[in-house]
Design a protein around this motif. Sequence first.
Motif, PDB file in Angstrom:
ATOM      1  N   ALA A 173      39.324  18.349   0.188  1.00  0.00           N
ATOM      2  CA  ALA A 173      38.885  18.484   1.575  1.00  0.00           C
ATOM      3  C   ALA A 173      38.139  19.806   1.758  1.00  0.00           C
ATOM      4  N   LEU A 174      37.193  19.826   2.695  1.00  0.00           N
ATOM      5  CA  LEU A 174      36.341  20.993   2.905  1.00  0.00           C
ATOM      6  C   LEU A 174      36.510  21.551   4.313  1.00  0.00           C
ATOM      7  N   PRO A 175      36.274  22.842   4.494  1.00  0.00           N
ATOM      8  CA  PRO A 175      36.392  23.442   5.829  1.00  0.00           C
ATOM      9  C   PRO A 175      35.526  22.726   6.861  1.00  0.00           C
ATOM     10  N   GLY A 176      36.105  22.506   8.041  1.00  0.00           N
ATOM     11  CA  GLY A 176      35.389  21.837   9.123  1.00  0.00           C
ATOM     12  C   GLY A 176      35.550  20.334   9.128  1.00  0.00           C
ATOM     13  N   GLU A 177      36.127  19.773   8.086  1.00  0.00           N
ATOM     14  CA  GLU A 177      36.271  18.320   8.020  1.00  0.00           C
ATOM     15  C   GLU A 177      37.495  17.849   8.800  1.00  0.00           C
ATOM     16  N   GLU A 178      37.373  16.659   9.339  1.00  0.00           N
ATOM     17  CA  GLU A 178      38.504  15.992   9.978  1.00  0.00           C
ATOM     18  C   GLU A 178      38.877  14.813   9.090  1.00  0.00           C
ATOM     19  N   VAL A 179      40.108  14.824   8.587  1.00  0.00           N
ATOM     20  CA  VAL A 179      40.534  13.814   7.624  1.00  0.00           C
ATOM     21  C   VAL A 179      41.835  13.177   8.073  1.00  0.00           C
ATOM     22  N   VAL A 180      42.126  12.037   7.472  1.00  0.00           N
ATOM     23  CA  VAL A 180      43.464  11.468   7.544  1.00  0.00           C
ATOM     24  C   VAL A 180      44.118  11.808   6.213  1.00  0.00           C
ATOM     25  N   ALA A 181      45.193  12.596   6.272  1.00  0.00           N
ATOM     26  CA  ALA A 181      45.853  13.071   5.065  1.00  0.00           C
ATOM     27  C   ALA A 181      47.142  12.305   4.804  1.00  0.00           C
ATOM     28  N   ARG A 182      47.467  12.127   3.521  1.00  0.00           N
ATOM     29  CA  ARG A 182      48.716  11.460   3.141  1.00  0.00           C
ATOM     30  C   ARG A 182      49.521  12.423   2.275  1.00  0.00           C
ATOM     31  N   VAL A 183      50.773  12.674   2.641  1.00  0.00           N
ATOM     32  CA  VAL A 183      51.614  13.650   1.950  1.00  0.00           C
ATOM     33  C   VAL A 183      51.958  13.160   0.543  1.00  0.00           C
ATOM     34  N   THR A 184      51.729  14.032  -0.450  1.00  0.00           N
ATOM     35  CA  THR A 184      52.033  13.694  -1.842  1.00  0.00           C
ATOM     36  C   THR A 184      53.138  14.561  -2.431  1.00  0.00           C
ATOM     37  N   LYS A 185      53.380  15.720  -1.829  1.00  0.00           N
ATOM     38  CA  LYS A 185      54.413  16.615  -2.334  1.00  0.00           C
ATOM     39  C   LYS A 185      54.865  17.537  -1.204  1.00  0.00           C
ATOM     40  N   PHE A 243      48.630  11.460   8.666  1.00  0.00           N
ATOM     41  CA  PHE A 243      48.351  12.073   9.960  1.00  0.00           C
ATOM     42  C   PHE A 243      46.936  12.649   9.939  1.00  0.00           C
ATOM     43  N   PRO A 244      46.320  12.782  11.113  1.00  0.00           N
ATOM     44  CA  PRO A 244      44.996  13.404  11.182  1.00  0.00           C
ATOM     45  C   PRO A 244      45.120  14.912  10.974  1.00  0.00           C
ATOM     46  N   LEU A 245      44.111  15.499  10.339  1.00  0.00           N
ATOM     47  CA  LEU A 245      44.171  16.925  10.019  1.00  0.00           C
ATOM     48  C   LEU A 245      42.765  17.520  10.039  1.00  0.00           C
ATOM     49  N   THR A 246      42.628  18.659  10.662  1.00  0.00           N
ATOM     50  CA  THR A 246      41.365  19.408  10.639  1.00  0.00           C
ATOM     51  C   THR A 246      41.495  20.526   9.614  1.00  0.00           C
TER      52      THR A 246
END
Length: 474
Positions: A57-69, A30-33
């Motif tokens: 990941a760093l503050p202010g970044e918009e990433v696509v994150a994948r759940v690992t735990k 999912f996308p995450l800020t």
Amino acid sequence: MSSQQKNKQNQKQKPAQQPSNIHMEMGQTFPLTIKRLGINGEGVGYFKKQVVFVAGALPGEEVVARVTKIQPKFAEAEIKKIRKASPHRVKAPCPYFGKCGGCQLQHLDYQQQLREKRDILIQALERHTKFDVSKLDIRPTIGMDNPWDYRNKSQFQVGQQNGKLVAGLYGLNSHQLVAIDHCMVQTPATDKVAQGVKQILQDFKAEPYDERKRTGVVRNIVTRAGIETGEVQVVLVTEKNNLPRKDLIADEIMKRHPEVKSVVQNVNPGKTSMIFGDKSTKLKGKGTIDETMGGLSFELSPRAFFQLNPEQTKKLYNEVKTAAALTGKEKIADAYCGVGTIGLWLADGAKEIRGMDVIEASIEDANKNAKNHGINATYVTGTAEHWLPKWTKEGWKPDVVVVDPPRTGCDRALLDTIKKVKPKKFIYVSCNPSTLAKDLEYLAKEYKVEYMQPVDMFPQTAHVECISLLVRIK
């Protein structure tokens, strides 16, 4: 910070047995800020009001994150894609970054690291106290001109990979050993000697300890350098006393590395994450090395605590001295004193110094250091909660108490003692914002937080040191 650490309880539960409020699935993307940095240097974001920690990941970044735990109250994820990078993101120069667990922030511009560390402190205060944080005097983090090559002590695990003896650090959140041939945050002296000792152990066919099989001998290579004196100490931590040809190994270490003035064997037979055991034996040279700092000299035994970043330590201790604002009349108690560094640093402005630590070797070194400088200081083995009431009853009451506890913070008994003894000033040097915040909250009715000064003792990591000046409320 004292060398005594409390053992952490391992709370291992199967994921299926954990009731979870997190409504997401393993592998879900999912996308995450990213809103801020967490206390361990991970990016923190919110997906449908649920906390997600994203390594790297760093503050202010918009990433696509994948759940690992998935944990009961939060989820952990990895970066699948960076859609919008932080303007402060840089290329990490170390080939082991992201593999070993030593550094967390090499990919963040250093000046921004300093700002984020102040924010980590603010987050802890907001989470664990009732303070109006906006009204607290929290000063900008004091950093380094060169945030590399600063650690004066290395503690490498020893293992075997492909039939070869290796030394390094465990990977982040794992027990997989990452072999390291050069560490960019170590001083050249410790890095060079550690690599040399590794080769000597290989040459002598020393057997690395395997904690799973409970076989082998050598657990760790510990090197410590006196930055001003150039002296280096090597400690070989072994699982048992019987290290084959240990005298020859010690001779070879000093032959190949003349800067090594002390070779010691420490025996740690326990199944523990602690580096050192209780028994140390000198194999070659002196039992200690000498170091100087700010015109003071110190004898350092293997287990004695000494700050790991000498350049920043001077700044840290000068900030403690500024906070103390001594007139020459004050009695100072130095709790968790280690080898007496803070107390001796303050001694020229104080009437008398007394300190305590539970590590007997540290107290021996502290008394030697005080005697060598002709300083009116007394150091005793034991806890502050034992000695402070005793001294007060005998008529010796401190005007200033300085503490520099382990990451677990101050013992509650010590804080209760501070409330009873009532020193005018309480100076708290902390390496853990969370435990600092909890301890400050506990003292809030008796002491006002005058100001807080973060200091960056460990550049490229998420750690932040902080000096807090507390003044007794009359």
